[in-house]
Write an enzyme that holds these catalytic residues in place. Structure first.
Site, PDB file in Angstrom:
ATOM      1  N   LYS A 271       0.845  -1.193   0.000  1.00 42.86           N
ATOM      2  CA  LYS A 271       0.000   0.000   0.000  1.00 42.86           C
ATOM      3  C   LYS A 271       0.882   1.244   0.000  1.00 42.86           C
ATOM      4  O   LYS A 271       1.784   1.376   0.837  1.00 42.86           O
ATOM      5  CB  LYS A 271      -0.895  -0.004   1.242  1.00 42.86           C
ATOM      6  CG  LYS A 271      -1.687   1.286   1.459  1.00 42.86           C
ATOM      7  CD  LYS A 271      -2.414   1.260   2.802  1.00 42.86           C
ATOM      8  CE  LYS A 271      -3.016   2.621   3.137  1.00 42.86           C
ATOM      9  NZ  LYS A 271      -3.656   2.632   4.471  1.00 42.86           N
ATOM     10  N   ASP A 276      -2.555  10.604   3.524  1.00 48.27           N
ATOM     11  CA  ASP A 276      -3.961  10.228   3.671  1.00 48.27           C
ATOM     12  C   ASP A 276      -4.688  11.260   4.512  1.00 48.27           C
ATOM     13  O   ASP A 276      -4.600  11.260   5.742  1.00 48.27           O
ATOM     14  CB  ASP A 276      -4.078   8.841   4.316  1.00 48.27           C
ATOM     15  CG  ASP A 276      -5.517   8.385   4.440  1.00 48.27           C
ATOM     16  OD1 ASP A 276      -6.384   8.971   3.757  1.00 48.27           O
ATOM     17  OD2 ASP A 276      -5.775   7.439   5.204  1.00 48.27           O
ATOM     18  N   LYS A 283     -10.050  13.005   8.066  1.00 49.22           N
ATOM     19  CA  LYS A 283      -9.616  12.549   9.383  1.00 49.22           C
ATOM     20  C   LYS A 283      -9.619  13.704  10.382  1.00 49.22           C
ATOM     21  O   LYS A 283      -9.442  14.874   9.996  1.00 49.22           O
ATOM     22  CB  LYS A 283      -8.186  12.000   9.307  1.00 49.22           C
ATOM     23  CG  LYS A 283      -7.999  10.713   8.545  1.00 49.22           C
ATOM     24  CD  LYS A 283      -6.529  10.342   8.521  1.00 49.22           C
ATOM     25  CE  LYS A 283      -6.290   9.043   7.751  1.00 49.22           C
ATOM     26  NZ  LYS A 283      -6.823   7.878   8.479  1.00 49.22           N
ATOM     27  N   ASP A 294       1.766   6.548   5.627  1.00 45.47           N
ATOM     28  CA  ASP A 294       0.738   5.601   5.192  1.00 45.47           C
ATOM     29  C   ASP A 294       1.128   4.867   3.913  1.00 45.47           C
ATOM     30  O   ASP A 294       0.366   4.048   3.407  1.00 45.47           O
ATOM     31  CB  ASP A 294      -0.598   6.320   5.000  1.00 45.47           C
ATOM     32  CG  ASP A 294      -1.793   5.407   5.199  1.00 45.47           C
ATOM     33  OD1 ASP A 294      -1.661   4.408   5.923  1.00 45.47           O
ATOM     34  OD2 ASP A 294      -2.858   5.681   4.625  1.00 45.47           O
ATOM     35  N   ASP A 353     -12.130   7.166   3.788  1.00 46.73           N
ATOM     36  CA  ASP A 353     -10.935   6.990   4.614  1.00 46.73           C
ATOM     37  C   ASP A 353     -10.524   5.515   4.717  1.00 46.73           C
ATOM     38  O   ASP A 353      -9.587   5.189   5.433  1.00 46.73           O
ATOM     39  CB  ASP A 353     -11.159   7.577   6.010  1.00 46.73           C
ATOM     40  CG  ASP A 353      -9.866   7.724   6.793  1.00 46.73           C
ATOM     41  OD1 ASP A 353      -8.792   7.788   6.153  1.00 46.73           O
ATOM     42  OD2 ASP A 353      -9.912   7.752   8.030  1.00 46.73           O
ATOM     43  N   GLU A 355      -9.277   3.780   2.156  1.00 49.59           N
ATOM     44  CA  GLU A 355      -8.806   3.835   0.772  1.00 49.59           C
ATOM     45  C   GLU A 355      -7.742   2.797   0.443  1.00 49.59           C
ATOM     46  O   GLU A 355      -7.567   2.414  -0.716  1.00 49.59           O
ATOM     47  CB  GLU A 355      -8.254   5.237   0.473  1.00 49.59           C
ATOM     48  CG  GLU A 355      -6.855   5.537   0.956  1.00 49.59           C
ATOM     49  CD  GLU A 355      -6.680   5.444   2.472  1.00 49.59           C
ATOM     50  OE1 GLU A 355      -5.613   4.981   2.911  1.00 49.59           O
ATOM     51  OE2 GLU A 355      -7.612   5.820   3.213  1.00 49.59           O
ATOM     52  N   ARG A 357      -7.407  -0.397   0.952  1.00 51.25           N
ATOM     53  CA  ARG A 357      -7.865  -1.661   0.359  1.00 51.25           C
ATOM     54  C   ARG A 357      -8.289  -1.473  -1.098  1.00 51.25           C
ATOM     55  O   ARG A 357      -8.236  -2.422  -1.879  1.00 51.25           O
ATOM     56  CB  ARG A 357      -8.996  -2.242   1.206  1.00 51.25           C
ATOM     57  CG  ARG A 357     -10.282  -1.449   1.194  1.00 51.25           C
ATOM     58  CD  ARG A 357     -11.200  -1.810   2.347  1.00 51.25           C
ATOM     59  NE  ARG A 357     -10.697  -1.299   3.614  1.00 51.25           N
ATOM     60  CZ  ARG A 357     -11.292  -1.493   4.781  1.00 51.25           C
ATOM     61  NH1 ARG A 357     -12.412  -2.200   4.841  1.00 51.25           N
ATOM     62  NH2 ARG A 357     -10.780  -1.001   5.890  1.00 51.25           N
TER      63      ARG A 357
END
Length: 504
Positions: A271, A276, A283, A294, A353, A355, A357
């Site tokens: 990933k 993010d 967030k 991230d 949020d 994202e 996956r």
């Protein structure tokens, strides 16, 4: 901006000496040298070999124990400053090795690394241990001596220079060399994860991948936003759609000498959310602060591929970096949108949020359809639920094959990067049903957020042997202690390399 210091972190030159300690010390100016010796718990602080060796180089070992009372707890260190000219070293560092387990020795190595950061040369009298224990000590010392790279007015600067040279006594050269290389890979992953997001975006990560490919003999392919749109990578395009810096998918490939179609093929997918914000479902501020890390999964995969040649990994390895920036804008994707992933499966978005996956789904589907792997593994800072379940020291592992799961778990035990098997609960899959798409990408009604995220990813791997590591907990550290420093940890780098080294 030059990034050589990020991709080539400062690590001492390590040499495994086979000469007696007296000769090794005689080769160095005493004012520059720190001598590191392990102190055991129990009644015997030093085994006879260590006691005799210290006596040979001029120490009164009983006096040392009496006057300094060194702590034997793993990771404790006692610094003994020596009079100039009286000994072959200027400083003696006594590190506690506890019972001599691999975990104890890794902590001892970290203490040694931290205590000798400002020394020019370090000589390590190898503790009584097997090869695994020696590897743990060396990895601990390399990681403990490191501090995060800083961006100054003069450019990138290592946070800690560390010693220029480390010489080990009574350790096998190959064990030392491989341990240093695995640790160096983890530092590459840390540096990439800690790079500020105003510098690091998907295109920047793709450039680093090209640099790594050139220096490590890898094949590389970069799919830009036009190629991603053309070929139907709907997850990457949706998540990256709100950013001014478009998404990328990077493929890196390693093959050992003499490899052919019968050589086992492993695909690693990481990933790579370079920042993010949470997207439209933004967030809270305190949760956004660390989001430059991230993309740790992609940093780890890149670092692993970078090390494959040096470690002579015996199988073919392909690394996929699923890179996007999840931002807020008029073009950002929305809750309720339906995404068509690579291969045609559709997903209803519940929360922008969640994202990670979505981008991994594209990478996994592409790997299944185009790359024909024998084993497919993904690694990601994926869910807060994983961190709640196992805190900061372990990661859940999900797998469709028990042998793959056990091999990864065993590698994690060896490196101290522990993973714990979690179940793929099929009954939870019903909670991901959608009225408007093939599935919803979340299951908000059942809890178990790490499990349902893994169930979502499983939909995209076909019948492949697959494992998923959710490193949201141990992938970041809030403390500067032991082998850890604040920020990205590179957790999983050494684990994956150990696993790959053992495959045939």
């Amino acid at each position: 901006m030059p990034v050589e210091d990020l991709l080539s972190p400062s690590v001492a030159t390590w040499t495994a000496g086979d000469a007696p300690l007296t000769d090794v010390l005689a080769d160095h100016e005493s004012d520059d040298v720190a001598l590191v010796v392990g102190v055991r718990g129990g009644d015997a602080a030093w085994e006879p070999r260590v006691r005799a060796t210290l006596t040979d180089v001029g120490f009164d070992v009983d006096e040392l124990l009496e006057t300094h009372e060194p702590a034997t707890k793993p990771g404790a260190s006692t610094l003994v400053r020596l009079p100039r000219g009286r000994h072959a070293a200027r400083v003696l560092v006594l590190v506690g090795v506890g019972d001599g387990t691999a975990d104890d020795l890794r902590a001892a190595g970290a203490a040694a690394g931290r205590a000798t950061r400002d020394r020019d040369a370090v000589v390590v009298l190898g503790p009584a241990a097997d090869e695994g224990g020696h590897a743990a000590f060396v990895e601990g010392q390399v990681l403990g001596a490191w501090a995060p790279t800083r961006l100054t007015g003069d450019g990138w600067a290592p946070g800690a220079q560390g010693p220029r040279e480390v010489v080990t006594v009574d350790m096998e050269a190959d064990v030392v060399e491989r341990a240093v290389r695995r640790s160096r890979a983890a530092l590459v992953a840390r540096n990439l994860a800690n790079t500020p997001a105003n510098i690091k975006n998907p295109a920047w990560m793709a450039r680093q991948a090209r640099t790594v490919a050139r220096r490590s003999g890898l094949q590389v392919e970069v799919l830009d936003e036009k190629a991603l749109a053309r070929d139907g990578f709907g997850g990457l395009m949706a998540v990256g759609g709100g950013s001014a810096t478009p998404p990328r998918l990077v493929r890196l490939s390693w093959a050992p000498d003499g490899a052919d179609d019968d050589t086992p093929h492993v695909v690693l997918a990481g990933k790579g959310i370079t920042f993010d914000s949470g997207g439209l479902q933004v967030k809270p501020p305190e949760a956004m602060t660390a989001m430059k890390t991230d993309m740790s999964g992609s940093a780890i995969v890149l670092a692993v591929l970078d090390a494959c040649r040096d470690l002579e990994v015996p199988v073919r390895v392909t690394g996929l970096l699923a890179l996007a920036e999840n931002m807020v804008s008029a073009t950002a994707y929305r809750p309720g949108d339906v995404i068509t992933h690579f291969g045609g499966r559709t997903t209803e978005v519940s929360n922008t949020d969640a994202e990670g996956r979505l981008v991994l789904a594209d990478a996994l589907a592409w790997a299944d359809a185009r790359l024909d792997p024998d084993v497919l593994v993904d690694i990601a800072t994926l869910t807060g639920a994983a961190r709640v379940a196992l805190a900061r020291t372990m990661a859940p592992i999900y797998a469709t094959d028990d042998q793959v799961a056990e091999a990864l778990r065993s590698a994690g035990e060896t490196t101290g990067e522990r993973v714990w098997p979690f179940p793929l609960v099929d009954t939870y899959r019903r909670a991901m049903k959608s009225d408007v798409a093939d599935m919803n990408h979340m299951a908000t009604s059942v809890g178990g957020g790490s499990i349902t995220a893994a169930l979502f990813l499983r939909e995209f791997v076909g019948d492949r042997r697959w494992a998923h590591l959710d490193i949201a907990g141990p992938g970041r550290s809030d403390v500067d202690s032991g082998i850890l420093s604040k920020g990205g940890t590179g957790f999983g780098t050494r684990l994956l390399l150990r696993w790959l080294e053992g495959l045939t």
